[in-house]
Design an enzyme around this catalytic site. Structure first.
Site, PDB file in Angstrom:
ATOM      1  CB  THR A   1      -0.905  -0.004   1.255  1.00  0.00           C
ATOM      2  OG1 THR A   1      -1.612  -1.228   1.249  1.00  0.00           O
ATOM      3  CG2 THR A   1      -1.870   1.146   1.233  1.00  0.00           C
TER       4      THR A   1
ATOM      5  N   GLY B   1     -11.282  -1.237   5.446  1.00  0.00           N
ATOM      6  CA  GLY B   1      -9.851  -1.360   5.148  1.00  0.00           C
ATOM      7  C   GLY B   1      -8.915  -0.545   6.018  1.00  0.00           C
TER       8      GLY B   1
ATOM      9  CE  LYS C   1       0.388   4.453  14.217  1.00  0.00           C
ATOM     10  NZ  LYS C   1      -1.016   4.310  13.843  1.00  0.00           N
TER      11      LYS C   1
HETATM   12  N1  HSE Z   1      -4.082   0.397  11.444  1.00  0.00           N
HETATM   13  C1  HSE Z   1      -3.515   1.693  11.639  1.00  0.00           C
HETATM   14  C2  HSE Z   1      -4.648   2.641  12.016  1.00  0.00           C
HETATM   15  C3  HSE Z   1      -2.806   2.143  10.383  1.00  0.00           C
HETATM   16  O1  HSE Z   1      -5.806   2.223  12.005  1.00  0.00           O
HETATM   17  O2  HSE Z   1      -4.394   3.779  12.351  1.00  0.00           O
HETATM   18  C4  HSE Z   1      -1.831   3.248  10.577  1.00  0.00           C
HETATM   19  O3  HSE Z   1      -0.822   2.944  11.478  1.00  0.00           O
END
Ligand code: HSE
Length: 424
Positions: free
Chosen positions: A12, A186, A204
């Site tokens: 992606t 998604g 994060k």
């Molecule tokens: N799965 C993560 C989200 C993608 O939903 O924020 C980005 O890190």
């Protein structure tokens, strides 16, 4: 100046980066003065590169070929996970190449090692795309707020969780239904555990905490609680009390310590973070000189994340090669405060039989631990079944609250483990 780029990973984000580099080379050159030439792409499944205009670009199944290509100045690691991503990045450094990564998990586990490896050969490790995708929060903290001591950061860092909580809050869905919608749309990782159990937010948050505290933070010291135990009833009670539930990553810096925690949090409904809905991310930063600043945008998705990767390439192209920017500066040693030392207000949802003396006993235990109650909700139940008693406490130390709850949850009229949510 021309900069040669290699992209490892045609998924992606990698696909998005290739798309920007093949379509916007002239635009980037004219606005930034940096001419970015895509020279090499690699993926174990090279079919992923079909459909791109890759004339003159070398395509490999084996990333080692890309890592040893002398025309590649900057390697974009966009495969995710720990290995082989870590090995590829270390090899890129050995070859004297800068690295850009969107890999928050790898940075959370191996940030200090990678920082040291980059610094030892005088190259850069950049990771804007790893935290909140399209929001330039790393740049804001490292550059825009560089003059200011950052005291706290409250972030909605996971789009999947924010989407689920939004559907629960505004469409009356239960957790499972909202999760299915997030998967269909998604946003969620596969499987979605990293999202809903809070680990993606923790990765994060650790990166932000490392930047704000200049300290090495171990992931095992970060308190992590996801959203799987939040019920629709909690969302409604919180709303009734004037709060919206959000999964927050929280960093607070003290002189000798730092709080780094991830948990569902009751956010006052008039706080800016309460209005951040659906899959959007937002980061609220309080710093000494600047006071409050808020950053909002798309935290995931192909083009927002790819845009952050390419912005890092441009930055490397613009910088003085003799003065690489360190990935992290670890020159302090702040300890991470255990969750028991945290002070907060708390939302408690007890599930209890409706009997005489229940509130009296519960409040006596809380009072004995110095936990003071600010408000209470109990709805009348017309059938013989347990009721919810919802209490909001004044600010208290978490260890005192936990000690009281370990007694309360043993009382014979308590029917479920008490739900505990912290308040912003
Ligand atoms: N799965 C993560 C989200 C993608 O939903 O924020 C980005 O890190």
């Amino acid at each position: 100046m021309t900069i040669g780029v290699g992209v490892i990973g045609g998924g992606t984000v990698g696909g998005g980066v290739i798309s920007i580099l093949t379509h916007s080379r002239e635009h980037i050159k004219s606005t930034s003065g940096v001419d970015i030439r895509l020279v090499h792409v690699a993926d174990i499944d090279t079919r992923k590169f079909q459909g791109f205009d890759l004339d003159g670009v070398q395509i490999s199944e084996d990333a080692e070929e890309l890592l040893h290509n002398p025309s590649v100045d900057v390697v974009c690691e966009l495969i995710g996970g720990i290995e082989p991503a870590r090995r590829f990045i270390l090899e890129a450094f050995r070859q004297g190449k800068h690295v850009i990564t969107a890999n928050k998990m790898l940075l959370a586990y191996h940030g200090p090692e990678l920082t040291q490896a980059a610094a030892s050969v005088g190259v850069e490790l950049r990771y804007e795309a790893a935290v909140a995708g399209g929001i330039p929060i790393i740049k804001a903290i490292r550059e825009g707020l560089a003059a200011s001591v950052i005291r706290s950061v409250y972030g909605i860092f996971n789009g999947t969780c924010n989407y689920i909580l939004t559907r629960m809050t505004y469409d009356g869905l239960e957790f499972g239904e909202a999760l299915s919608q997030a998967i269909e749309r998604g946003f969620a990782e596969t499987p979605p555990d990293l999202d809903i159990e809070g680990h993606d937010t923790a990765h994060k948050c650790l990166i932000i905490a490392s930047l704000c505290s200049s300290s090495v933070i171990n992931l095992k010291d970060v308190y992590v609680e996801g959203i799987t135990r939040v019920t629709h009833a909690d969302v409604l009670y919180a709303k009734e009390m004037g709060y919206i539930i959000k999964l927050l990553g929280i960093v607070r810096t003290m002189d000798d310590s730092v709080e780094v925690r991830v948990h569902p949090t009751l956010v006052p409904e008039d706080h800016l973070l309460a209005s951040v809905r659906n899959e959007f991310n937002a980061v609220y930063v309080l710093s000494e000189a600047t006071d409050a600043t808020l950053y909002y945008g798309r935290g995931a998705g192909r083009m927002p994340t790819a845009g952050a990767v390419v912005a890092d390439i441009i930055d490397i192209g613009r910088r003085n090669r003799n003065a690489p920017m360190p990935a992290f500066v670890f020159n302090a040693q702040r300890r991470v405060r255990p969750i028991g030392e945290v002070e907060s207000r708390y939302y408690l949802r007890l599930t209890t039989l409706d009997r005489p003396g229940v509130l009296g006993k519960v409040c006596t235990i809380l009072g004995a631990k110095n936990v003071s109650i600010a408000s209470c909700i109990q709805k009348e139940e017309h059938e013989e079944r347990p009721v919810h008693v919802v209490l909001m406490t004044h600010t208290t130390r978490e260890a005192s609250l936990r000690s009281a709850l370990s007694e309360i949850d043993q009382l014979d009229f308590i029917r479920e483990k008490t739900q505990v949510l912290r308040v912003l």
